[in-house]
Motif scaffolding. Structure first.
Motif, mmCIF file in Angstrom:
data_model
loop_
_atom_site.group_PDB
_atom_site.id
_atom_site.type_symbol
_atom_site.label_atom_id
_atom_site.label_comp_id
_atom_site.label_asym_id
_atom_site.label_seq_id
_atom_site.Cartn_x
_atom_site.Cartn_y
_atom_site.Cartn_z
ATOM 1 N N GLU A 1 -73.553 -45.778 -64.982
ATOM 2 C CA GLU A 1 -72.605 -44.689 -64.725
ATOM 3 C C GLU A 1 -73.045 -43.411 -65.429
ATOM 4 N N LYS A 2 -73.494 -43.523 -66.668
ATOM 5 C CA LYS A 2 -73.926 -42.337 -67.414
ATOM 6 C C LYS A 2 -75.177 -41.729 -66.786
ATOM 7 N N ALA A 3 -76.112 -42.566 -66.381
ATOM 8 C CA ALA A 3 -77.336 -42.059 -65.750
ATOM 9 C C ALA A 3 -76.999 -41.311 -64.464
ATOM 10 N N TYR A 4 -76.082 -41.857 -63.697
ATOM 11 C CA TYR A 4 -75.688 -41.210 -62.441
ATOM 12 C C TYR A 4 -75.023 -39.864 -62.719
ATOM 13 N N ALA A 5 -74.198 -39.809 -63.752
ATOM 14 C CA ALA A 5 -73.532 -38.559 -64.121
ATOM 15 C C ALA A 5 -74.554 -37.493 -64.514
ATOM 16 N N ILE A 6 -75.545 -37.886 -65.287
ATOM 17 C CA ILE A 6 -76.576 -36.936 -65.729
ATOM 18 C C ILE A 6 -77.382 -36.415 -64.538
ATOM 19 N N LEU A 7 -77.763 -37.320 -63.657
ATOM 20 C CA LEU A 7 -78.566 -36.925 -62.509
ATOM 21 C C LEU A 7 -77.777 -36.101 -61.502
ATOM 22 N N ARG A 8 -76.461 -36.282 -61.495
ATOM 23 C CA ARG A 8 -75.620 -35.530 -60.569
ATOM 24 C C ARG A 8 -75.185 -34.175 -61.130
ATOM 25 N N LYS A 9 -75.398 -33.965 -62.410
ATOM 26 C CA LYS A 9 -74.838 -32.796 -63.092
ATOM 27 C C LYS A 9 -75.225 -31.480 -62.442
ATOM 28 N N GLU A 10 -76.465 -31.362 -61.991
ATOM 29 C CA GLU A 10 -76.947 -30.098 -61.435
ATOM 30 C C GLU A 10 -76.811 -30.015 -59.918
ATOM 31 N N TRP B 1 -71.791 -30.712 -54.563
ATOM 32 C CA TRP B 1 -70.522 -31.350 -54.901
ATOM 33 C C TRP B 1 -69.658 -30.510 -55.842
ATOM 34 N N ASP B 2 -69.942 -29.232 -55.975
ATOM 35 C CA ASP B 2 -69.230 -28.417 -56.959
ATOM 36 C C ASP B 2 -67.725 -28.304 -56.712
ATOM 37 N N LEU B 3 -67.267 -28.542 -55.493
ATOM 38 C CA LEU B 3 -65.843 -28.450 -55.221
ATOM 39 C C LEU B 3 -65.081 -29.623 -55.829
ATOM 40 N N ARG B 4 -65.788 -30.689 -56.143
ATOM 41 C CA ARG B 4 -65.132 -31.853 -56.728
ATOM 42 C C ARG B 4 -65.327 -31.790 -58.234
ATOM 43 N N VAL B 5 -64.396 -31.166 -58.911
ATOM 44 C CA VAL B 5 -64.529 -31.018 -60.353
ATOM 45 C C VAL B 5 -63.264 -31.468 -61.063
ATOM 46 N N SER B 6 -63.396 -31.699 -62.342
ATOM 47 C CA SER B 6 -62.249 -32.038 -63.176
ATOM 48 C C SER B 6 -62.413 -31.259 -64.475
ATOM 49 N N GLY B 7 -61.734 -31.672 -65.511
ATOM 50 C CA GLY B 7 -61.860 -30.984 -66.778
ATOM 51 C C GLY B 7 -63.107 -31.367 -67.537
ATOM 52 N N LEU B 8 -63.901 -32.252 -66.992
ATOM 53 C CA LEU B 8 -65.100 -32.706 -67.682
ATOM 54 C C LEU B 8 -66.238 -31.708 -67.479
ATOM 55 N N ASP B 9 -67.161 -31.670 -68.418
ATOM 56 C CA ASP B 9 -68.300 -30.768 -68.279
ATOM 57 C C ASP B 9 -69.611 -31.465 -68.616
ATOM 58 N N GLY C 1 -71.142 -33.864 -66.618
ATOM 59 C CA GLY C 1 -71.746 -34.497 -65.446
ATOM 60 C C GLY C 1 -70.842 -35.528 -64.814
ATOM 61 N N TYR C 2 -69.950 -36.126 -65.566
ATOM 62 C CA TYR C 2 -69.045 -37.127 -65.008
ATOM 63 C C TYR C 2 -68.117 -36.518 -63.960
ATOM 64 N N ASN C 3 -67.864 -35.206 -64.066
ATOM 65 C CA ASN C 3 -67.001 -34.557 -63.083
ATOM 66 C C ASN C 3 -67.550 -34.693 -61.666
ATOM 67 N N LYS C 4 -68.870 -34.769 -61.535
ATOM 68 C CA LYS C 4 -69.482 -34.869 -60.211
ATOM 69 C C LYS C 4 -69.286 -36.248 -59.577
ATOM 70 N N LEU C 5 -68.814 -37.208 -60.345
ATOM 71 C CA LEU C 5 -68.662 -38.568 -59.823
ATOM 72 C C LEU C 5 -67.295 -38.808 -59.218
ATOM 73 N N LYS C 6 -66.379 -37.871 -59.372
ATOM 74 C CA LYS C 6 -65.011 -38.078 -58.927
ATOM 75 C C LYS C 6 -64.898 -38.044 -57.409
ATOM 76 N N GLY C 7 -64.599 -39.178 -56.819
ATOM 77 C CA GLY C 7 -64.393 -39.265 -55.382
ATOM 78 C C GLY C 7 -65.660 -39.498 -54.594
ATOM 79 N N GLY C 8 -65.601 -40.396 -53.633
ATOM 80 C CA GLY C 8 -66.764 -40.686 -52.808
ATOM 81 C C GLY C 8 -66.565 -41.954 -52.010
#
Length: 353
Positions: A202-211, A215-223, A225-232
């Motif tokens: 999960e952490k690796a996916y968050a890091i790789l998705r960070k940039e 998917w920028d429209l799917r954000v949360s209060g996180l900064d 990389g985990y914010n990019k994992l929300k919803g799918g």
């Protein structure tokens, strides 16, 4: 009136047809080894049309995912604790010491029952991990190497390319530091049996998705990389973990025989398969009769599960929350009749043959 999924399929079909025509004309114009100026102009015009349709497809997919996406969060997770990042291998309490251990009740060190979603709406990815762990646990184990002399891990995922379309292996080095609550428990993916292989994925996916900008429209209060994992959808997770293509099938468009065939074939072939429930009520609105009926069967709405078993009449699914207190409470495995499954689940995500 066409549904959103039907509109998406229509655009995908149009793009495929345009590209086939472009190749056909390109070959024809280049038959003599030279493409004339007016011929090149024709090819450029066709390419421009393809790009416009592709942009329209991306916009439609974004709209569909914002409106209804599998992003349920485990309600059992304590809220309000923002947590801190700590090296979980060095904690005095709730110490997590291994990347792999033997799972509960089984003799394997990578098992689907190690998957436990936390306070993050990435049920689709957690379900995909569970599905791959059930189908091919060795494939997941190969994705993780370490720890090295510094205690770090190297994780491989198939994520490189525009819109994640090209399945090239990409490696990332990560530390065993995870966001934990005041008791030292991980806030996102949980530890299996004092192991952290799911947490590392999960952490690796968050890091790789960070940039990833798409998917920028799917954000949360996180900064982080985990914010990019929300919803799918599970299709995305299966492809990232295996490097193989997967498809999303919409249950309402399939016959009973086709649904049964897809599920039976996937389980027999050991191909990962997840499935998502119908959406929950829109914010501020009450659940309708169908949604209430689903909840009465302990089905979580707008949520992704993975398939454990199917005998043609009944299907057993695993909730990635993996927080079952009593059998059938909906937080662990759940067994449904095929009729109820077809009524309350909307899509199947499965690795292609």
């Amino acid at each position: 009136m066409a549904t959103q999924s039907e509109k998406i399929q229509k655009l995908q079909d149009e793009i495929k047809s345009y590209k086939e025509t472009l190749i056909k004309y390109g070959d024809m114009f280049n038959a003599d080894g030279v493409i004339e100026e007016h011929e090149q102009k024709k090819l450029d015009q066709m390419q421009s049309i393809i790009q416009k349709v592709e942009k329209k497809l991306v916009a439609l997919k974004e709209k569909a995912e914002k409106k209804s996406v599998n992003n349920s969060v485990n309600p059992d997770i304590e809220k309000g604790d923002k947590g801190v990042y700590k090296d979980v291998t060095k904690q005095k309490l709730n110490q997590i010491i291994n990347v792999f251990t033997k799972g509960k009740g089984d003799a394997t060190d990578v098992h689907w029952n190690d998957v436990s979603q936390g306070a993050l709406g990435d049920c689709y990815f957690m379900a995909a991990i569970g599905a791959v762990a059930k189908a091919n646990p060795a494939a997941l184990k190969k994705l993780i190497k370490g720890p090295d002399s510094k205690g770090n891990y190297e994780v491989t995922m198939y994520i490189d390319g525009a819109l994640f379309s090209s399945r090239k292996a990409k490696k990332v080095t990560i530390t065993p530091e995870f966001l934990v609550d005041k008791n030292g428990n991980p806030i996102y993916a949980k530890a299996g049996d004092v192991e952290m292989w799911v947490m590392l994925l999960e952490k690796a996916y968050a890091i790789l998705r960070k940039e990833e900008k798409y998917w920028d429209l799917r954000v949360s209060g996180l900064d982080d990389g985990y914010n990019k994992l929300k919803g799918g959808f599970g299709e995305e997770g299966i492809e990232v973990l295996t490097g193989k293509e997967a498809s999303t099938l919409w249950i309402k468009n399939l016959s009973d025989e086709k649904i049964k065939s897809v599920i039976t074939s996937a389980l027999k072939d050991k191909r990962p398969i997840t499935t998502g429930t119908i959406p929950g009520p829109d914010k501020g609105k009450k659940a309708d009769k169908k949604q209430i009926a689903a909840q009465g069967l302990n089905i979580v709405l707008g949520h992704e599960y993975f398939v454990l078993a199917f005998d043609g009449s009944n299907i057993t699914l695993q909730n990635p929350w993996n927080a079952e207190v009593v059998d059938g409470d909906g937080r662990g495995d759940i067994t449904l009749s095929f009729a109820n499954y077809k009524k309350y689940y909307r899509n199947i995500c499965v690795q292609d043959k």
